[in-house]
Design an enzyme around this catalytic site. Structure first.
Site, mmCIF file in Angstrom:
data_model
loop_
_atom_site.group_PDB
_atom_site.id
_atom_site.type_symbol
_atom_site.label_atom_id
_atom_site.label_comp_id
_atom_site.label_asym_id
_atom_site.label_seq_id
_atom_site.Cartn_x
_atom_site.Cartn_y
_atom_site.Cartn_z
ATOM 1 N N THR A 1 0.834 -1.100 0.093
ATOM 2 C CA THR A 1 0.155 0.195 0.088
ATOM 3 C C THR A 1 0.751 1.291 0.011
ATOM 4 O O THR A 1 0.347 2.160 -0.587
ATOM 5 C CB THR A 1 -0.806 0.175 1.134
ATOM 6 O OG1 THR A 1 -1.931 -1.163 1.251
ATOM 7 C CG2 THR A 1 -1.848 1.122 1.180
ATOM 8 N N CYS A 2 2.011 1.224 0.462
ATOM 9 C CA CYS A 2 2.943 2.287 0.669
ATOM 10 C C CYS A 2 3.410 2.708 -0.677
ATOM 11 O O CYS A 2 4.272 3.676 -0.702
ATOM 12 C CB CYS A 2 3.772 2.175 1.953
ATOM 13 S SG CYS A 2 5.027 0.519 1.830
ATOM 14 N N GLY A 3 3.527 1.853 -1.621
ATOM 15 C CA GLY A 3 4.216 2.062 -2.646
ATOM 16 C C GLY A 3 5.245 1.170 -3.051
ATOM 17 O O GLY A 3 5.707 1.168 -4.254
#
Length: 205
Positions: A181-183
């Protein structure tokens, strides 16, 4: 004739009711601990799988409640959710003991880096960590499914904590590789609910 038929129907109803109550009562008890993580949606799916076979109670950290409300887990499990040590719905003076007493399995999914560090160092400052140190992996299966950023997962402190927990008897359900999710792309994604459920089924059924 009517009396015999009436008694037969009532008897069948009573026996089915007793069998259903006995089945529900005899289902193994599981407590699932939930920490703050964007992967918390997988925990919801995990509970949907497990609820068919087990009676489930949930303990949430304060950070976990920022992602999802306790009410949702109450709806999924049919049981109150413990979020602090002063639980209003639990009549016990020691709710962290009540939520881990007479359980057959304890599972933390997702487990954050913060939780791992606290457990290893015996820090019990909220409902989940206090409950966790009240459960001994030598007595019942204790599963931990980490979920965090790949760099956090690879940090020496995190790996050291996981190794200590393994030595103590905790079963670590390894996170998976993929987009986060954080990339970031790397190891740290919460294991899939079906895989966690399979390990639980193997231990209890």
């Amino acid at each position: 004739m009517f009396k015999i038929l009436f008694v037969t129907i009532i008897s069948c109803f009573f026996l089915n009711y007793v069998n259903l109550r006995t089945f529900c009562f005899m289902r193994p008890n599981i407590t699932i601990g939930v920490t703050g993580s964007s992967s918390i949606y997988k925990t919801c799916h995990l509970i949907r799988i497990l609820i068919k076979k087990f009676n489930i109670k949930v303990i949430m950290t304060r950070n976990a409640t920022e992602f999802i409300t306790p009410f949702y887990f109450e709806v999924l499990t049919g049981n109150p959710v413990l979020t602090d040590l002063y639980h209003k719905q639990d009549k016990s003076y020691h709710p962290h003991i009540a939520f881990t007493n007479e359980i057959q399995l304890f599972c933390i999914a997702p487990a954050s880096s913060n939780f791992l560090g606290k457990l290893v160092n015996g820090i019990a400052d909220d409902a989940l960590t206090t409950s966790a140190v009240a459960v001994l992996p030598s007595e019942i299966p204790c599963l931990i499914a980490p979920a965090m950023n790949s760099k956090m997962y690879g940090h020496p402190s995190t790996q050291n904590n996981l190794n200590i927990l393994r030595k103590w008897g905790y079963k670590i359900i390894e996170p998976t590789l993929g987009n986060q999710t954080c990339g970031y792309y790397g190891i740290g994604r919460l294991s899939e609910p079906e895989d966690i459920a399979t390990q639980i089924f193997d231990l209890l059924i």
